[in-house]
Design a protein around this motif. Structure first.
Motif, PDB file in Angstrom:
ATOM      1  N   TRP B 434      14.327   6.662 -20.041  1.00 33.62           N
ATOM      2  CA  TRP B 434      13.768   6.403 -18.732  1.00 33.62           C
ATOM      3  C   TRP B 434      12.259   6.386 -18.752  1.00 33.62           C
ATOM      4  O   TRP B 434      11.622   5.745 -17.942  1.00 33.62           O
ATOM      5  CB  TRP B 434      14.288   7.431 -17.729  1.00 33.62           C
ATOM      6  N   ARG B 435      11.723   7.112 -19.687  1.00 33.86           N
ATOM      7  CA  ARG B 435      10.282   7.131 -19.762  1.00 33.86           C
ATOM      8  C   ARG B 435       9.774   5.709 -19.957  1.00 33.86           C
ATOM      9  O   ARG B 435       8.831   5.266 -19.300  1.00 33.86           O
ATOM     10  CB  ARG B 435       9.860   8.010 -20.925  1.00 33.86           C
ATOM     11  N   GLU B 438      10.525   3.461 -16.897  1.00 30.08           N
ATOM     12  CA  GLU B 438       9.532   3.717 -15.853  1.00 30.08           C
ATOM     13  C   GLU B 438       8.248   2.962 -16.127  1.00 30.08           C
ATOM     14  O   GLU B 438       7.696   2.292 -15.261  1.00 30.08           O
ATOM     15  CB  GLU B 438       9.201   5.214 -15.820  1.00 30.08           C
ATOM     16  N   PHE B 442       8.047   0.144 -13.687  1.00 27.51           N
ATOM     17  CA  PHE B 442       7.428   0.711 -12.500  1.00 27.51           C
ATOM     18  C   PHE B 442       6.052   1.267 -12.802  1.00 27.51           C
ATOM     19  O   PHE B 442       5.489   1.977 -12.002  1.00 27.51           O
ATOM     20  CB  PHE B 442       8.317   1.822 -11.936  1.00 27.51           C
TER      21      PHE B 442
ATOM     22  N   TYR F 150      18.195   3.590  -8.778  1.00 27.53           N
ATOM     23  CA  TYR F 150      16.893   4.151  -9.172  1.00 27.53           C
ATOM     24  C   TYR F 150      15.736   3.184  -8.906  1.00 27.53           C
ATOM     25  O   TYR F 150      14.733   3.578  -8.306  1.00 27.53           O
ATOM     26  CB  TYR F 150      16.930   4.566 -10.646  1.00 27.53           C
ATOM     27  N   VAL F 154      12.375   4.066  -6.501  1.00 29.67           N
ATOM     28  CA  VAL F 154      10.970   4.116  -6.921  1.00 29.67           C
ATOM     29  C   VAL F 154      10.252   2.804  -6.612  1.00 29.67           C
ATOM     30  O   VAL F 154       9.228   2.511  -7.196  1.00 29.67           O
ATOM     31  CB  VAL F 154      10.833   4.414  -8.416  1.00 29.67           C
ATOM     32  N   GLU F 157       6.528   2.479  -6.541  1.00 33.40           N
ATOM     33  CA  GLU F 157       5.919   2.672  -7.853  1.00 33.40           C
ATOM     34  C   GLU F 157       4.637   3.481  -7.850  1.00 33.40           C
ATOM     35  O   GLU F 157       3.810   3.368  -8.743  1.00 33.40           O
ATOM     36  CB  GLU F 157       5.657   1.319  -8.530  1.00 33.40           C
ATOM     37  N   MET F 162       7.401   7.860  -8.557  1.00 34.81           N
ATOM     38  CA  MET F 162       7.989   8.026  -9.875  1.00 34.81           C
ATOM     39  C   MET F 162       8.530   9.439 -10.030  1.00 34.81           C
ATOM     40  O   MET F 162       9.592   9.659 -10.607  1.00 34.81           O
ATOM     41  CB  MET F 162       6.956   7.745 -10.967  1.00 34.81           C
ATOM     42  N   GLY F 165      11.594   9.641  -8.179  1.00 31.47           N
ATOM     43  CA  GLY F 165      12.637   8.920  -8.894  1.00 31.47           C
ATOM     44  C   GLY F 165      13.198   9.745 -10.029  1.00 31.47           C
ATOM     45  O   GLY F 165      14.403   9.783 -10.256  1.00 31.47           O
ATOM     46  N   ARG F 166      12.296  10.413 -10.709  1.00 32.03           N
ATOM     47  CA  ARG F 166      12.761  11.247 -11.812  1.00 32.03           C
ATOM     48  C   ARG F 166      13.682  12.348 -11.299  1.00 32.03           C
ATOM     49  O   ARG F 166      14.710  12.656 -11.889  1.00 32.03           O
ATOM     50  CB  ARG F 166      11.562  11.869 -12.517  1.00 32.03           C
TER      51      ARG F 166
END
Lengths: 596, 497, 91, 125, 81, 496, 143
Positions: B434-435, B438, B442, F150, F154, F157, F162, F165-166
């Protein structure tokens, strides 16, 4: 014959209100009010009722008929019409008009409802409608008052629902009738009690009514408590506890009414007090008691709304609502003053006015329960005192300052006039009312015993007035009630949710976050992290068992390790450690092999 | 039908010839080597599929080299397990080769391309040999072929750092090889034969000898190193990170899988469950380490900033999954483990392909510099997301299916706690996958304005990547298909028919 | 580093020494290895291949595949070194 | 007691020595900083393993596994390990060659040969 | 086979090995390694492994040494440990 | 009455999936893309409605897609309860799509294609959850839902988003893991995971195991946002409002409670639940959640977050209903799913409309909004009233059933919970209404350029509110009828 | 490389002998110690000696990278060919006795082994030279 539940006329009518402009709305409301009254009058007593099957398994009877309902329906519709008439003196806020119509609808709905579920639905509707009325006020206090009002009624409604459900389960039917015992009874009592402003859940009433608009408080005073009383009567089968509760309310309301400065607050306590009479009568449990309760309810609706109308007119004309600020309005507003006197005397229970007749019935019914009558009598005395106080301070004492710009506007006068007329009419001819009662109880306001009773009350009151001279001291007024307690509790809950709860949640999430950070940092260079962790955990022992320079060295090395800890994963590792690791793992396997 | 019978050996000899041709043709003209390579790998892939079908139909294929029956000669054995691994690695190899062309052009100096391809071909020869051989020493030889090729491929091309990575791997790999050789020696001393089946047959007599235990131990350690089974993984992150993208794809999928395959072979075929569960209950220990590996690998992966490095650590974690199956050692878990070999090969292949494409296009694999990369490279990032989902174990991807089997197996065997840790591990996988997601999707949408119309990469790089990503999904949904082979394979390992 | 290395080496050493204990004695003609394949080869090689050097016979014939592998290994090494060190040229 | 140890020694000393050599090689691999030294260690390690193999191929009183002229019966040593080691030696030299070329490359790039320094330089770059 | 001789050779080999990894001059170390290989050759020959001995002589003492020397000539001769 | 095979369930799920692909393809052409969404939504509603009559007759439509792993095939089955959820989802997806178009265009949001894509997949997953024939299929869709929502969460952004979202992902994935463990354990205990009305766990394991299993399920369905595992939900409020609306009303949280009801009714069965004392456990959790979440909502100034806490609280009504283990309680619980969905989506729609039209998110900034956007605010008030369980909106219906259930189930103490929560609900909703309608803005021109939201947003708002109203008046068709069938299925009895 | 007459002369003399020895070793592999590998290494040693004596550039003239490449390919191909030949005769890979049986030539087995050994030897030689070239040469081949 038409068998439209009046509630639906009102509800249908109010839907159109928002699109009507200006006076048209008032006119429409009047039409609706009249239609509703017409419908209420025209429903035959023999009607079979209307049943809807809305929820599976639960029959919803929106129209059922019996004499009590007929009477109450007519009274509510009539009072509603009066309230509408009264309200037409100006362009009302639509919300308020909707609220008034909805209140009438809800009250009539409760009246005609044949089962608890319907009652409950209208019950909640009534609360919402009242909320509309309260919040439509310009008074800034109305926000908080309305809020508290609502919370009480939501509580009441929910309790009622609980009680209803309990009743349905225990009795197997949702039809209105005696409830079971235990939890259901208590819940039901609380539910109805809230609406009936039974102590100790009465505080919403003096809280909200004084801050509503003038026409709003008229509408408010008619429906909520009275509908509750009506429901109480319809359910029936209450024990003496309820009777004593009513007595307590009567006394409590009366005493507090005596202490008020704000005129509508005074009347509000009066509502509680009079509601106490009704409940006491109903609680007595006899047919006569029921009749008396309903009769008093009908009477009270009329004269209490009359008094609220008067108060409204006064406030409307003077812009003031406190006894201490008012005075001498009899000259400026003579007609209003007249109506006020009629209403006041009705409230005081003077023979010849409706209160005299119905209160007498209540006292009669109350004799079935020990100790009830004296309390009610005492309350009556106090009632008389505050009525005098009310009338005197507003209309007859020397004015602290001329302020009225004339008598009340015509619509108000019409409404007041109608109410006054009814008060007097019932007072003079109690049969008008009592004939409608199913129990066949009759009032004897002019019987000797009653006259003596009334005279006694009056005289005692006069003596007390002379003795205590409360009339000279319009004073600050005693506005503290147990609502302070409730507000404190509410604030406490808010504080809890704002402080410990949210801080606690925040703390937890912060902890978790820092834990994740630690893990993340540790994984950047696991060997060093392990090293640091080891050294840190050993540190206390070192502190205990080593000499100072050694401790110093140890701490320095630890600090240095921490300082030089990489923020980022170091790329490329030497091969030597890998082989050591191989050896260790191999040895572990070996050991495992040995110890197996 | 003689060609069909000779297929096992042709699977190795063919590519050897191909390697020679590549060298000769490349000497003549560099552009010639790629087609030859592709042709040979395709042929190998087809051959592997044919063999797989044969295995499914007729059962285990045994091929006596030189006509010498064991124990004198060497035999090639293709049973459902090795057939499965064979076709898996050939599929991956094929896709990796398709992918490699442009990637190699970008990352490898032109004058080294020929030897590069030759080495890749040799690497694959070695791995295929390891897979299908039925002789332990032969296994060692092929292991060394692949190892030497790998050392060089890792070191050869991309950055100066890669030399160090390659060297470190060489040291570790050589020690591993030494240990394996030693283990083979012990086995030989104990049984007098080198044929796997025979060893398995003869070994029970000497289960209690310390020699056999040591043999097991050294083989285990050796293959643990080769397979980067935690904590003997230290060479892996650097090796994966520093090698050229195409090489990373190959070694992370094909080589790593074959190493694991070899280890499983050693554990289950040579030592058999009778030894590893009853005589020396090492499975419990393996299970413990595997569990640690799953968690530790994932946590380490989360801490990385470099995409390839992160994926490398993820491999450590994922190998833990496979070893987990070994540790549980029952039918269902082993099925899960084998499925995970396939699944992990596909998803990690896809992920490394994405990483390679990102390097190809953006010139860096540092995640901090890749904010919003999905805007410029939508297909790659979508593939990453899909394969990443599989890595995390989101149903219905193949990653989930294997995880499901693993957990099911672990539950069945009563390893509640371990299963729980396994599940946590998959969560941690979400952490590192996910890192990047992201960051890619995003990270910073203000920069997304530059929606370039130019394609994000050559089609030859995108196609295999997308293919793998879709396979992760499709094989996950139609998981019955691989399970038809995996079921018998697991049964064979556990001593069934 | 040196102590660590020593410890590591001792670890491995312990395992190795432990393993040796159960091994057949040095030069034991009855060890499984010698008895089984060893004798087999010695008996068969001449017949099968017709060459005198058993080692060569095994190397090329019985285990010819290994030897092929060996050649490939050295080939790989050659290519590797060329890839690593050679500058210019065609490889 | 002494006899037992002595027996054990005479029957296994070859292995023991091979093991010691192995350990020396391993030690060099771990503890030596110089990369060439490591490779020397690796060589020693490998040859020690070869020695190990050859040791268990030995049969007391045996002859080399080359058929004696026709008719002569002899006890030959086990030829198989020899074959294996032949292969392994080639592998060993291959690895040595690759390793040395890597070292040359590393030296050309970084100008250092010691592991610690190398790591330092690598990290700094 | 005389085990004493065997043993002596082995001991000597160990000495060589230790020397090879201790000597600071890499060239010397290489030469010592070659000596080590030669002793190994002798030992193997004595153990009847003639082919292997032959190979070791050619590879261990020959090619390997040459490779080492070539590598050292391209890098540095001295070592810190 | 019986199982009939049919392809429609798969078609229903395939439509949004297909739409998602089309959305990706047509991403560059806004109008085309959005019409794809709408057409798909209509089509899906159509297929769901096409199945409705059959389901209303008590049939179950089954479809085996493929065998998957031991423990469950990939199979779909449309029963009455699933239909409740699916119907809610289908209707609300249509409305939400309309609304989202207005919202996204109104705010000129970025990455709209991604947004609509994820929405489409999410609804497919939600419908999949509704139609799952066994635990494993349910789990599959459940996880897909987690992941695909998800990007929606998010969407903006920002770093804060974030983080949220996490958090969202962490909670939901952890939940997923627990769910997986539970599914596997169930399989090991019984050898099947297919839903059986009335449950199939009876007598398969020791009480302790079954209790632990239930806990696993509970944690697994963390999407139900029961406390203390609720934190993801308020955090997820960072999402664009259509997403919040969708999450809260249709997809995520509802899926969670849907799962719990499924477990209670189709895996455990009410008798077993009662025997194991799980009702009490559930009741404690639900009560705690209801009250504490309301308290949280009390002081929250951000409208969407307050609504989120409200959702947390309201969803536990469903758990509460289940915990009563009575027919009426179950009915109330099931009925609360669509009812809450329609009401809460209205509230969120309005919150979003306010963001678009007035750009305000804090309640304290919304003073006097009624003057500028009367319809919107009115709808908000209506829905708020509905949530509080006041007539004439649908909220009361489920509340009545819940109350009946509480008494019927012999746990009148839960009545107290309902009462207290009613008061708390009112105490956090009515201040909002007051602020919007009654209070005056502090500065005269604060609301100068505020007007009603565009029609694409207004119409869905009105429609959802209207539907809530209609449910009050005509609750049986189709929801209570369906629920009646479902309850009859699991209890063998009839609706009260 | 310093000019050293003695070394050069000795080398020039020794190289052919060493090469001959290499050939012998390869050929002798079947009957005695030795074989392809050893022979190949010996052969390579000759070149090493030449490199030492004459320098790389000189030796490259005799055998350059292309030659090495060809030799190494040839060697492996030879070995593989022997193996594949047996496939042609319907045997398994490297099943040399099948060829022997098919062709009926006695001792063919041994001959084939020798051929294979030669293949090994050639490859080893070529590769060894290649490695030495690469290791020892810093300049690289100009070609």
């Amino acid at each position: 014959m038409i068998e439209i539940p009046p509630a639906f006329i009102y509800l249908g009518g109010l839907l159109i209100i928002p699109i009507l402009k200006g006076r048209l709305g008032n006119l429409w409301a009047l039409i609706i009010g009249s239609l509703g009254l017409l419908a209420a009058v025209l429903i035959p007593e023999t009607s079979g009722g209307i049943t809807l099957q809305v929820l599976p398994g639960i029959e919803t009877i929106i129209l059922t008929m019996d004499p009590f309902r007929h009477l109450a329906g007519i009274i509510f519709s009539l009072a509603g019409l009066m309230a509408i008439v009264y309200a037409t003196y100006r362009d009302l806020r639509k919300v308020q008009m909707i609220g008034i119509l909805a209140s009438i609808a809800a009250a009539t709905g409760i009246v005609y409802a044949g089962d608890f579920i319907t009652v409950f639905i209208f019950w909640e509707l009534l609360a919402l409608a009242s909320l509309c009325i309260i919040w439509a006020s310009d008074d800034i206090r109305s926000g908080g008052a309305g809020y508290r009002y609502l919370l009480f009624h939501i509580l009441g409604g929910a309790c009622l629902l609980g009680g209803i459900v309990h009743t349905i389960i225990t009795t197997g039917t949702a039809a209105i009738g005696p409830v079971g015992d235990g939890a259901g009874l208590i819940l039901m009592l609380i539910g109805i009690g809230v609406n009936a402003a039974a102590i100790p859940v009465h505080t919403w009433l003096p809280d909200a009514y004084p801050v509503a608009s003038v026409e709003g408080s008229v509408a408010l005073c008619i429906f909520t408590t009275k509908a509750a009383v009506f429901l109480l009567a319809m359910i029936g089968g209450w024990g003496v506890v309820v009777a004593y509760l009513g007595a307590a309310m009567a006394l409590y309301g009366a005493i507090f009414a005596l202490l008020q400065d704000d005129i509508r607050r005074l009347l509000s306590y009066s509502v509680i007090s009079q509601g106490g009479y009704m409940i006491a009568a109903i609680g007595a449990g006899t047919a006569a008691g029921l009749d008396a309760g309903i009769a008093h309810m009908a009477g009270d609706i009329v004269f209490k709304s009359l008094l609220f109308m008067v108060a409204g007119a006064v406030i409307y004309r003077t812009g003031r609502g406190r006894l201490s600020e008012l005075g001498g309005l009899a000259k400026a507003m003579p007609v209003t003053a007249l109506f006020a006197i009629i209403g006041g005397l009705g409230l005081a229970g003077l023979p010849g006015f409706s209160g005299g007749a119905t209160k007498g019935m209540v006292l009669e019914a109350a004799s079935a329960v020990p100790f009830l009558t004296p309390i009610l009598l005492i309350s009556a005395v106090i009632t008389t005192i505050y009525v005098f106080r009310f009338l005197y301070f507003i209309f007859f004492r020397v004015a602290p300052g001329e302020c009225s710009s004339g008598d009340a506007p015509l619509p108000m006068l019409v409404a007041m006039g109608g109410a006054a007329l009814i008060t007097v009419a019932i007072g003079a001819f109690p049969n008008l009312l009592t004939d409608l009662l199913p129990g066949g109880t009759v009032a004897h306001p002019f019987a000797v015993s009653h006259l003596i009773e009334s005279g006694g009350i009056l005289i005692t009151a006069l003596i007390l007035i002379l003795l205590l001279r409360p009339l000279r001291r319009p004073g600050e007024g005693w506005e503290t009630d147990i609502d302070r307690l409730y507000i404190a509790v509410g604030r406490g809950i808010t504080w809890i949710s704002a402080e410990p709860l949210s801080h606690g949640a925040e703390g937890i999430s912060r902890r978790t976050g820092s834990l994740i950070t630690v893990v993340q940092r540790a994984s950047a260079n696991p060997p060093v992290a392990c090293h640091i962790a080891w050294k840190t955990s050993v540190l206390p022992f070192v502190r205990v068992f080593s000499d100072p320079p050694a401790i110093q060295r140890y701490e320095d090395s630890l600090r240095e390790l921490r300082r030089s800890y990489p923020d980022e994963q170091t790329p490329i590792q030497g091969g030597g450690y890998g082989i050591i690791l191989i050896a260790i793992v191999a040895f572990l396997y070996f050991l495992f092999d040995l110890i197996r | 039908m003689s060609i069909m019978e000779q297929l096992p050996v042709l699977l190795i000899i063919g590519p050897i010839i191909a390697a020679l041709i590549i060298l000769a043709a490349g000497w003549h003209d560099r552009r010639l080597c790629y087609p030859v390579m592709l042709l040979s790998i395709t042929g190998q892939f087809i051959a592997s599929l044919v063999l797989l079908l044969q295995v499914i139909q007729d059962g285990t294929i045994r091929y006596y080299l030189g006509g010498w029956a064991p124990p004198l000669g060497i035999e090639l054995v293709i049973d459902s397990f090795s057939g499965f691994i064979l076709s898996t690695i050939m599929l991956l190899a094929l896709l990796a080769i398709v992918y490699a062309r442009r990637s190699v052009e970008a990352e490898v100096p032109a004058e080294k391309i020929v030897s590069f391809y030759v080495l890749v071909q040799l690497l694959i020869i070695g791995l295929v040999g390891m897979t299908i051989t039925g002789d332990v020493f032969n296994l060692y030889v092929f292991l060394e072929i692949s190892s030497i090729a790998t050392y060089t491929l890792i070191a050869g091309t991309r950055s100066p750092r890669s030399y160090v990575a390659g060297f470190n791997y060489l040291i570790m790999g050589s020690i591993a090889a030494g240990f394996i050789l030693l283990g083979i020696g012990y086995l030989y001393v104990a049984t007098g034969t080198l044929n796997m089946a025979e060893i398995a047959m003869l070994l029970p007599a000497s289960y209690e000898l310390s020699t056999v235990h040591a043999a097991f131990l050294f083989l285990m350690i050796g293959f643990s190193i080769k397979a980067a089974f935690f904590p003997l993984h230290l060479w892996l992150p650097d090796a994966y990170t520093e090698s050229p993208s195409a090489v990373t794809v190959i070694i992370s999928t094909v080589m790593a899988k074959v190493s694991v395959y070899a280890m499983i072979r050693i554990l289950f075929t040579i030592f058999t469950t009778a030894y590893i569960i009853e005589s020396f209950p090492v499975t419990e220990f393996i299970l413990l380490i595997a569990t640690i590996a799953i968690v530790a690998g994932a946590i380490l992966a989360i801490a990385q900033n470099d995409l390839k490095r992160m994926l490398a650590y993820s491999s450590i974690s994922q190998i833990g999954y496979i070893m987990f199956a070994v540790g549980v050692a029952n039918q269902i878990a082993l099925e899960g483990g084998l499925l995970h070999i396939l699944g992990h090969a596909m998803m990690k292949g896809c992920l490394f392909m994405v990483a390679g494409l990102i390097i190809y296009r953006m010139g860096t694999s540092n995640m901090l510099e890749l904010r919003g990369v999905a805007g410029t490279m939508p297909i790659s990032c979508a593939a990453f997301a899909l394969a990443g989902a599989s890595m995390i174990g989101i149903p219905p991807t193949i990653g989930f299916m294997s995880k499901y089997y693993l957990v099911l197996g672990a539950f069945e065997a009563g390893y509640w706690l371990y299963a729980a840790v396994l599940l946590i591990g998959s969560l941690l996988a979400a952490g590192y996958i996910w890192r990047f997601i992201e960051i890619a999707y995003f990270g910073d949408h203000h920069h997304k304005g530059d929606q370039t119309t130019t394609p994000e990469g050559p089609i030859s790089m995108i196609a295999p990547m997308v293919c793998l990503a879709l396979l992760c999904l499709i094989l996950g949904i139609f998981v019955e298909m691989p399970m038809e082979i995996i079921g018998p394979a697991a049964m064979i390992l556990l001593g069934g028919i | 580093m040196r102590t660590k290395a020593l410890v590591a080496v001792i670890f491995i050493g312990i395992i190795l020494f432990w393993a040796v204990e159960d091994m057949p004695a040095f030069g034991d003609p009855d060890s499984p290895a010698t008895r089984y394949t060893g004798e087999m080869f010695i008996q068969e090689a001449q017949k099968d291949t017709g060459i005198a050097n058993i080692v060569t016979a095994i190397l090329v014939s019985y285990r010819g595949f290994d030897t092929l592998g060996e050649v490939i290994v050295i080939f790989t090494a050659g290519i590797s070194v060329a890839l690593l060190l050679r500058r210019g040229g065609r490889l | 007691m002494i006899e037992v140890i002595f027996d054990l020694f005479t029957s296994h000393y070859n292995y023991w020595m091979a093991i010691i050599l192995m350990l020396i090689g391993l030690y060099a691999l771990i503890a030596k900083q110089n990369l060439v030294k490591k490779i020397i260690g690796l060589n020693i390690f490998q040859t020690a393993i070869f020695l190990f193999y050859i040791s268990f191929a030995e049969v007391t009183g045996g002859t080399a596994p080359v058929y004696l002229p026709e008719g002569a019966e002899a006890l030959y040593v086990n030829p198989l390990p020899h074959v294996l080691i032949l292969t392994a030696i080639v592998v060993g030299v291959s690895i040595t060659a690759v390793a040395l070329s890597l070292i040359v490359r590393i030296y050309e790039e970084y100008g250092v040969m010691d592991e610690d320094e190398l790591m330092k330089v690598v990290r700094e770059r | 086979m005389i085990w004493e001789l065997d043993f002596a050779l082995l001991l000597f080999m160990i000495c060589c090995a230790i020397a090879a990894i201790t000597v600071r001059d890499l060239l010397h170390a290489t030469i010592i390694l070659a000596a080590y290989s030669l002793i190994m050759t002798v030992l193997w020959a004595e153990m009847n492994a003639v082919d292997v001995a032959f190979t070791e002589a050619a590879v261990g003492a020959g090619i390997t040494t040459v490779l080492f020397i070539a590598a050292i000539s391209r890098t540095r001769r001295s070592s810190s440990d | 009455m019986g199982d009939i095979p049919g392809i429609l369930p798969a078609v229903t799920i395939a439509i949004p999936l297909l739409a998602s692909v089309l959305i990706l393809i047509t991403g560059r052409y806004e109008n085309l893309r959005e019409s794809v969404t709408i057409v798909a939504a209509v089509a899906m509603l159509g297929t769901v409605l096409a199945m409705l009559p059959s389901v209303l007759q008590g049939n179950r439509i089954t479809l085996l897609i493929i065998p998957m792993v031991p423990g469950g095939d990939f199979a779909l089955k449309v029963d009455a309860f699933g239909m409740v959820f699916a119907l809610t989802g289908a209707v609300l997806w249509l409305l939400n799509s309309l609304y989202a178009i207005g919202y996204m265009r109104g705010l000129k949001e970025h990455a709209q294609t991604r947004f609509f894509f994820c929405m489409a997949v999410a609804i497919a997953a939600a419908i999949g959850i509704a139609f799952s024939a066994n635990l494993l299929t349910l789990f599959v869709f459940y996880e897909i839902l987690t992941i695909i929502t998800y990007p929606l969460v998010v969407h903006i952004e920002t770093p804060e988003a974030m983080r949220a979202g996490r958090k969202y992902l962490a909670y939901l994935l952890v939940g997923g893991i627990f769910l997986l463990a539970a599914v596997i354990l169930t399989y090991l205990l019984t050898g099947t995971t297919a839903f059986v009305p009335g449950g199939f766990l009876e007598g398969t394991g020791s009480p302790v195991v079954l209790q632990i299993l239930f806990l696993l399920f509970m944690v697994g369905f963390v999407k139900a946002a029961w406390m203390p595992l609720h934190a993801w939900l308020p955090a997820a409020m960072i999402a664009p409002t259509p997403v919040s609306a969708f999450l809260h009303a249709v997809a995520v949280v509802t899926a969670g409670v849907f799962g719990i009801v499924r477990i209670a009714g189709w895996v455990y069965g009410m008798d077993l639940m009662a025997a194991l004392g799980l009702g009490t456990l559930l009741a404690v959790i639900a009560s705690f959640t209801i009250i504490v979440a309301s308290l949280f909502a009390l002081t929250e100034d951000n409208l969407k977050r307050r609504l989120a806490y409200s959702t947390v609280s309201q969803l536990s009504y469903i758990l509460l209903g289940v915990s009563m283990l009575s027919i009426a309680g179950m009915t109330g619980a099931m009925a609360h799913i669509p009812i809450h969905a329609f009401l809460k989506i209205t509230l969120f729609f309005v919150a979003g409309a306010i963001i678009v039209s007035a750009g305000k998110e804090s309640i304290s900034d919304m003073k006097g909004l009624f003057q500028k956007m009367p319809v919107t605010v009115l709808m908000f008030s209506a829905a708020g009233i509905g949530i509080c369980g006041l007539p004439p909106l649908a909220g009361i219906i489920s509340k009545i059933y819940l109350a009946i259930g509480a008494v019927e189930g012999g746990v009148p103490i839960l009545l107290i919970v309902i009462i207290v929560s009613a008061v708390l609900n009112a105490s956090y909703f009515f201040p909002i209404i007051y602020t919007m309608i009654v209070e005056k803005p502090e500065k005269e021109d604060a609301l100068h350029d505020v007007s009603e939201p565009p029609l694409t947003m207004l119409v869905p708002i009105i429609l959802t509110a209207t539907i809530s109203l209609l449910i009050f008046f005509f609750p049986t068709m189709p929801f209570l009828d369906l629920i009646g069938i479902a309850v009859a299925e699991i209890t063998g009895g009839m609706i009260p | 490389m310093r000019e050293n007459v003695v070394i050069r002369t000795v080398s020039r003399l020794a190289v052919p002998f060493i090469q001959l020895f290499g050939l012998y070793v390869i050929a002798h592999g079947a009957s005695g110690p030795g074989g392809g590998f050893q022979g190949g290494v010996a052969f390579a040693a000759a070149f090493i000696l030449m490199i030492i004596a004459f320098g790389i550039a000189d030796v490259r003239k005799r055998i350059n990278n292309r030659g090495i490449m060809i030799f190494s390919i040839f060697g492996i191909a030879l070995y593989a060919a022997v193996g594949l030949l047996s496939i042609l005769y319907a045997g398994n890979f490297l099943q040399l006795n099948v060829i022997e049986a098919a062709l009926g030539i006695p001792h063919l087995h041994g001959i084939l082994i020798d051929i294979a050994e030669a293949g090994i030897g050639i490859t080893v030689m070529a590769i060894m030279i290649s490695i030495i070239y690469d290791m020892a040469d810093t300049g690289g081949e100009s070609a």
